[in-house]
Design a protein around this motif. Structure first.
Motif, PDB file in Angstrom:
ATOM      1  N   ILE A  28       0.834  -1.196   0.000  1.00 35.99           N
ATOM      2  CA  ILE A  28       0.000   0.000   0.000  1.00 35.99           C
ATOM      3  C   ILE A  28       0.870   1.248   0.000  1.00 35.99           C
ATOM      4  CG2 ILE A  28      -1.704   1.309   1.297  1.00 35.99           C
ATOM      5  CD1 ILE A  28      -2.788  -1.299   2.342  1.00 35.99           C
ATOM      6  N   ARG A  29       1.883   1.240   0.848  1.00 33.25           N
ATOM      7  CA  ARG A  29       2.778   2.385   0.891  1.00 33.25           C
ATOM      8  C   ARG A  29       3.479   2.566  -0.450  1.00 33.25           C
ATOM      9  NH1 ARG A  29       8.270   2.174   3.984  1.00 33.25           N
ATOM     10  NH2 ARG A  29       8.487   0.738   2.233  1.00 33.25           N
ATOM     11  N   ASP A  30       3.878   1.439  -1.050  1.00 39.87           N
ATOM     12  CA  ASP A  30       4.546   1.524  -2.347  1.00 39.87           C
ATOM     13  C   ASP A  30       3.620   2.112  -3.403  1.00 39.87           C
ATOM     14  OD1 ASP A  30       6.679   0.435  -1.112  1.00 39.87           O
ATOM     15  OD2 ASP A  30       6.414  -1.583  -1.929  1.00 39.87           O
ATOM     16  N   ARG A  31       2.366   1.769  -3.295  1.00 34.25           N
ATOM     17  CA  ARG A  31       1.400   2.334  -4.232  1.00 34.25           C
ATOM     18  C   ARG A  31       1.322   3.851  -4.050  1.00 34.25           C
ATOM     19  NH1 ARG A  31      -4.168   2.716  -4.304  1.00 34.25           N
ATOM     20  NH2 ARG A  31      -4.404   1.667  -2.320  1.00 34.25           N
ATOM     21  N   ALA A  32       1.296   4.277  -2.794  1.00 36.19           N
ATOM     22  CA  ALA A  32       1.256   5.716  -2.528  1.00 36.19           C
ATOM     23  C   ALA A  32       2.498   6.402  -3.077  1.00 36.19           C
ATOM     24  CB  ALA A  32       1.146   5.963  -1.026  1.00 36.19           C
ATOM     25  N   ARG A  33       3.631   5.765  -2.868  1.00 41.47           N
ATOM     26  CA  ARG A  33       4.863   6.339  -3.384  1.00 41.47           C
ATOM     27  C   ARG A  33       4.813   6.435  -4.905  1.00 41.47           C
ATOM     28  NH1 ARG A  33       9.920   5.831  -0.914  1.00 41.47           N
ATOM     29  NH2 ARG A  33       9.296   3.926   0.116  1.00 41.47           N
ATOM     30  N   GLY A  34       4.270   5.395  -5.528  1.00 35.47           N
ATOM     31  CA  GLY A  34       4.139   5.411  -6.973  1.00 35.47           C
ATOM     32  C   GLY A  34       3.305   6.577  -7.450  1.00 35.47           C
ATOM     33  N   HIS A  35       2.202   6.836  -6.761  1.00 38.30           N
ATOM     34  CA  HIS A  35       1.363   7.982  -7.122  1.00 38.30           C
ATOM     35  C   HIS A  35       2.136   9.286  -6.975  1.00 38.30           C
ATOM     36  CE1 HIS A  35      -2.805   6.587  -7.808  1.00 38.30           C
ATOM     37  NE2 HIS A  35      -2.347   5.503  -7.219  1.00 38.30           N
ATOM     38  N   ALA A  36       2.881   9.387  -5.886  1.00 40.36           N
ATOM     39  CA  ALA A  36       3.647  10.608  -5.659  1.00 40.36           C
ATOM     40  C   ALA A  36       4.650  10.817  -6.781  1.00 40.36           C
ATOM     41  CB  ALA A  36       4.366  10.530  -4.310  1.00 40.36           C
ATOM     42  N   VAL A  37       5.401   9.778  -7.086  1.00 41.37           N
ATOM     43  CA  VAL A  37       6.411   9.905  -8.137  1.00 41.37           C
ATOM     44  C   VAL A  37       5.757  10.244  -9.474  1.00 41.37           C
ATOM     45  CG1 VAL A  37       8.072   8.620  -9.517  1.00 41.37           C
ATOM     46  CG2 VAL A  37       8.126   8.425  -7.030  1.00 41.37           C
ATOM     47  N   ALA A  38       4.677   9.565  -9.778  1.00 43.44           N
ATOM     48  CA  ALA A  38       3.997   9.829 -11.044  1.00 43.44           C
ATOM     49  C   ALA A  38       3.492  11.268 -11.098  1.00 43.44           C
ATOM     50  CB  ALA A  38       2.833   8.855 -11.220  1.00 43.44           C
ATOM     51  N   GLY A  39       2.928  11.738  -9.995  1.00 45.03           N
ATOM     52  CA  GLY A  39       2.411  13.100  -9.956  1.00 45.03           C
ATOM     53  C   GLY A  39       3.510  14.126 -10.142  1.00 45.03           C
ATOM     54  N   ILE A  40       4.609  13.945  -9.452  1.00 49.51           N
ATOM     55  CA  ILE A  40       5.721  14.891  -9.577  1.00 49.51           C
ATOM     56  C   ILE A  40       6.318  14.818 -10.978  1.00 49.51           C
ATOM     57  CG2 ILE A  40       8.013  15.479  -8.732  1.00 49.51           C
ATOM     58  CD1 ILE A  40       7.111  14.466  -5.980  1.00 49.51           C
ATOM     59  N   ALA A  41       6.469  13.591 -11.486  1.00 49.98           N
ATOM     60  CA  ALA A  41       7.034  13.441 -12.835  1.00 49.98           C
ATOM     61  C   ALA A  41       6.167  14.143 -13.863  1.00 49.98           C
ATOM     62  CB  ALA A  41       7.179  11.959 -13.169  1.00 49.98           C
ATOM     63  N   ALA A  42       4.866  14.015 -13.711  1.00 46.65           N
ATOM     64  CA  ALA A  42       3.952  14.686 -14.641  1.00 46.65           C
ATOM     65  C   ALA A  42       4.147  16.193 -14.580  1.00 46.65           C
ATOM     66  CB  ALA A  42       2.509  14.320 -14.310  1.00 46.65           C
ATOM     67  N   ALA A  43       4.277  16.716 -13.357  1.00 47.30           N
ATOM     68  CA  ALA A  43       4.498  18.150 -13.211  1.00 47.30           C
ATOM     69  C   ALA A  43       5.803  18.568 -13.887  1.00 47.30           C
ATOM     70  CB  ALA A  43       4.524  18.529 -11.728  1.00 47.30           C
ATOM     71  N   LEU A  44       6.820  17.750 -13.725  1.00 46.74           N
ATOM     72  CA  LEU A  44       8.109  18.075 -14.350  1.00 46.74           C
ATOM     73  C   LEU A  44       7.978  18.124 -15.868  1.00 46.74           C
ATOM     74  CD1 LEU A  44      10.568  15.840 -12.239  1.00 46.74           C
ATOM     75  CD2 LEU A  44      10.171  18.299 -12.036  1.00 46.74           C
ATOM     76  N   ARG A  45       7.216  17.193 -16.399  1.00 47.53           N
ATOM     77  CA  ARG A  45       7.113  17.134 -17.863  1.00 47.53           C
ATOM     78  C   ARG A  45       6.221  18.232 -18.411  1.00 47.53           C
ATOM     79  NH1 ARG A  45       5.753  11.618 -20.091  1.00 47.53           N
ATOM     80  NH2 ARG A  45       6.959  12.320 -21.894  1.00 47.53           N
ATOM     81  N   VAL A  46       5.315  18.714 -17.596  1.00 50.99           N
ATOM     82  CA  VAL A  46       4.559  19.903 -18.004  1.00 50.99           C
ATOM     83  C   VAL A  46       5.501  21.095 -18.091  1.00 50.99           C
ATOM     84  CG1 VAL A  46       2.873  21.592 -17.203  1.00 50.99           C
ATOM     85  CG2 VAL A  46       2.326  19.153 -17.128  1.00 50.99           C
ATOM     86  N   CYS A  47       6.395  21.156 -17.127  1.00 50.60           N
ATOM     87  CA  CYS A  47       7.337  22.280 -17.048  1.00 50.60           C
ATOM     88  C   CYS A  47       8.428  22.163 -18.101  1.00 50.60           C
ATOM     89  CB  CYS A  47       7.925  22.306 -15.646  1.00 50.60           C
ATOM     90  SG  CYS A  47       9.083  23.621 -15.321  1.00 50.60           S
ATOM     91  N   ALA A  48       8.827  20.921 -18.393  1.00 53.11           N
ATOM     92  CA  ALA A  48       9.901  20.682 -19.376  1.00 53.11           C
ATOM     93  C   ALA A  48       9.450  19.586 -20.336  1.00 53.11           C
ATOM     94  CB  ALA A  48      11.178  20.265 -18.658  1.00 53.11           C
ATOM     95  N   PRO A  49       8.715  19.976 -21.371  1.00 53.85           N
ATOM     96  CA  PRO A  49       7.998  19.007 -22.224  1.00 53.85           C
ATOM     97  C   PRO A  49       8.882  17.945 -22.865  1.00 53.85           C
ATOM     98  CG  PRO A  49       7.275  21.240 -22.657  1.00 53.85           C
ATOM     99  CD  PRO A  49       8.485  21.351 -21.785  1.00 53.85           C
ATOM    100  N   GLY A  50      10.120  18.245 -23.165  1.00 53.59           N
ATOM    101  CA  GLY A  50      10.943  17.277 -23.866  1.00 53.59           C
ATOM    102  C   GLY A  50      11.496  16.169 -22.988  1.00 53.59           C
ATOM    103  N   LEU A  51      11.228  16.269 -21.715  1.00 56.38           N
ATOM    104  CA  LEU A  51      11.850  15.352 -20.761  1.00 56.38           C
ATOM    105  C   LEU A  51      11.365  13.911 -20.949  1.00 56.38           C
ATOM    106  CD1 LEU A  51      13.768  15.463 -18.300  1.00 56.38           C
ATOM    107  CD2 LEU A  51      11.752  15.712 -16.870  1.00 56.38           C
ATOM    108  N   ASP A  52      12.301  13.001 -20.962  1.00 58.36           N
ATOM    109  CA  ASP A  52      11.998  11.580 -21.091  1.00 58.36           C
ATOM    110  C   ASP A  52      11.206  11.095 -19.878  1.00 58.36           C
ATOM    111  OD1 ASP A  52      12.432   8.864 -22.226  1.00 58.36           O
ATOM    112  OD2 ASP A  52      13.502   8.617 -20.328  1.00 58.36           O
ATOM    113  N   GLU A  53      10.277  10.204 -20.136  1.00 57.47           N
ATOM    114  CA  GLU A  53       9.391   9.718 -19.053  1.00 57.47           C
ATOM    115  C   GLU A  53      10.167   9.036 -17.926  1.00 57.47           C
ATOM    116  OE1 GLU A  53       5.625   8.769 -19.571  1.00 57.47           O
ATOM    117  OE2 GLU A  53       5.546   8.176 -17.456  1.00 57.47           O
TER     118      GLU A  53
END
Lengths: 219, 219
Positions: free
Chosen positions: B131-156
Motif C-alpha cells: 500500500i505504501r509503495d502504491r502511494a509512493r508510486g502515485h507521488a512519483v507519477a504526480g511529480i514526474a507529470a508536473a516536471l514534464r509539463v514544465c519541461a515538455p521534452g523530458l523523457d518519461e
DNA sequence: GCATTATTTGAGGATGGACTCAAATACGTC
DNA sequence: GACGTATTTGAGTCCATCCTCAAATAATGC
C-alpha cells in the motif's frame, strides 16, 4: 531508597568467561537484527534469545531488562559511528568536491544498517533522543571538517549547514538502496549527481585554485 | 473453519447516526495522533478511546480490532495523498524549474504530519508495504507529470528518476523541520537551494525557450 | 409517548510477553 | 579429579493490554 524511575535494578552482571562474552555478542547481534527489522516494541525477549540460539534465562543473566538491551545497542552503534566520522577528515585532504561527494555517499551507505538499527531503537524512547542528537552532531562536525579541508575558505557555520544537507542526502540514498523501499532504477545515480552538483556549486568559490571555471556540467 | 489469519471477524459495523459518525472521526483522530507520536505497538486501545473522550467499548463497536484502526488510518491518509499529487500537475503549467522546486517543497512540508503518521503505521506490518509503495508510486507519477509539463521534452523514465530524488529530498526537509530533529539553522535553506540547483540543471535542456543560458548561479 | 435500534458503558476473560529463580550443567583452576 | 564459580535452563509468576458482552442509555421514527 533507590533512584526513582527504573534505574539499575541490580549490578549489570557482565560476562567473565569467554563463553559468556560470546553469548553477549550473539544476543546483541540478534537483538540488533530483530529490532531493526520489526522495531523495538514488536521484538520480544524470547525471540531475541531464540535467534541467538540461547534460552531466555541466559538473556536475563546479562541484561536486567529489555531496555538494557536497547541501551547496549545504542552505546555500541554510537561509538562506531563517532569513530567513522572522526576518521573522515583525514581522508578528505586532497580531494575535489565531486570526489568528496562520492566518498561521503559511499561511506554513509556502508553505515546504513547501523543507522537503521539506531533509529529503530529510538522509536518509543524520547529520553534517548539526546544521545541520537549527539551522534548527529558528531556526524555533522565530521563532514563539515572534511568540507573545510577540501575548501579552506569555507565559513564554519555554512560548512555545518552544508554538512547537514549532505548527511541527510545520504540518508535518502540509504533509503533508496534498502531492499524494502523500491524506487525507479536510475534514482540512486540521479541522487549522486545532485549531491555532486550541489557540493561542486557550494565549494567552488572556496577552493584553493579558485579560478571558478564554473564548468557546471558534471560530465 | 474460518479463513486463516485474522480476516473480517465480523461485519465492520459502520456508524449509522451522526453521533456515531462523529465518534468514528474522534477515534481516528486520536489514533492518528497517538500512533504518530508513539508508534503503532506502543499505542494502546484504551489510550485511543480515552483521548477521543470515549470508553473502550465504543472503540470496539466501530473497529473489530487494533489492526482495523490502523487500516482505516492508512486508507484515509493514502487517499488524501493521492488527491494532492493528482492535483499537482495542473498547477505546474507555467512555472520555471526554480519556482516548481519551491512549490514542491512547500507542498510536501504541508503533507508532513500525514506521511509521518503513515510511516508509523507501517512500523511492524510488512503486509501493508504494498500500500505504501502504491502511494509512493502515485507521488512519483504526480511529480514526474508536473516536471514534464514544465519541461515538455523530458523523457518519461528520467522524469520519474528525478521525481524520486525530489520526493526524497522533500522527505529530508520534513525531517529537518520536525521539532524532534534539530539541525543547524541554515540547513533548510541550503536544502532548498540544492533542490533548485538540481532541478534547474536537470530541466534546463528540455525547457521550451531552451537557449540554455546555463546561468548556474541560482540568484 | 412508545417501540425500535444505535450507541455507550465498564467489568471481566483471555492472552502474550516481560521477568524470576532454583536447580542443573559447563568451565577453569589447583 | 575435586572444588568453586560462571553459565544455562525453562517452568512459572505477574501484569499489561487486547478484546467481549450483556445491560444501560440515547436517539429516531411513528
Amino acid at each position: 531508597m533507590d533512584s526513582n524511575t527504573s534505574r539499575a535494578k541490580r549490578t549489570p552482571l557482565q560476562p567473565l568467561r569467554s563463553a559468556g562474552r560470546q553469548r553477549v555478542e550473539e544476543l546483541l547481534a540478534a537483538a540488533s537484527d530483530l529490532m531493526a527489522e520489526r522495531g523495538y516494541e514488536a521484538t520480544t525477549m524470547a525471540e531475541i534469545a531464540a535467534r541467538a540460539g540461547a534460552k531466555i534465562g541466559s538473556l536475563y543473566r546479562f541484561f536486567p531488562n529489555k531496555e538494557a538491551v536497547a541501551d547496549a545497542l545504542v552505546q555500541r552503534h554510537i561509538a562506531i559511528l563517532e569513530d567513522e566520522y572522526a576518521a573522515l577528515a583525514k581522508r578528505a585532504a586532497t580531494l575535489s568536491p565531486e570526489a568528496l561527494a562520492d566518498i561521503l555517499i559511499e561511506l554513509l551507505v556502508t553505515l546504513h544498517p547501523r543507522v537503521k538499527s539506531l533509529s529503530a531503537l529510538m522509536e518509543a524512547r524520547t529520553d534517548k533522543m539526546e544521545i541520537r542528537d549527539r551522534a548527529r552532531g558528531h556526524a555533522v562536525a565530521g563532514i563539515a571538517a572534511a568540507l573545510r579541508v577540501c575548501a579552506p575558505g569555507l565559513d564554519e557555520a555554512l560548512a555545518k549547514d552544508i554538512a547537514a544537507v549532505v548527511l541527510n542526502t545520504m540518508k535518502v540514498l540509504r533509503g533508496m538502496l534498502a531492499n524494502d523501499a523500491p524506487t525507479t532504477s536510475g534514482a540512486p545515480d540521479e541522487l549522486r549527481r545532485m549531491n555532486r552538483l550541489y557540493l561542486s556549486d557550494r565549494l567552488a568559490p572556496f577552493r584553493r585554485g579558485s579560478d571558478s571555471a564554473t564548468d557546471g556540467k558534471t560530465r
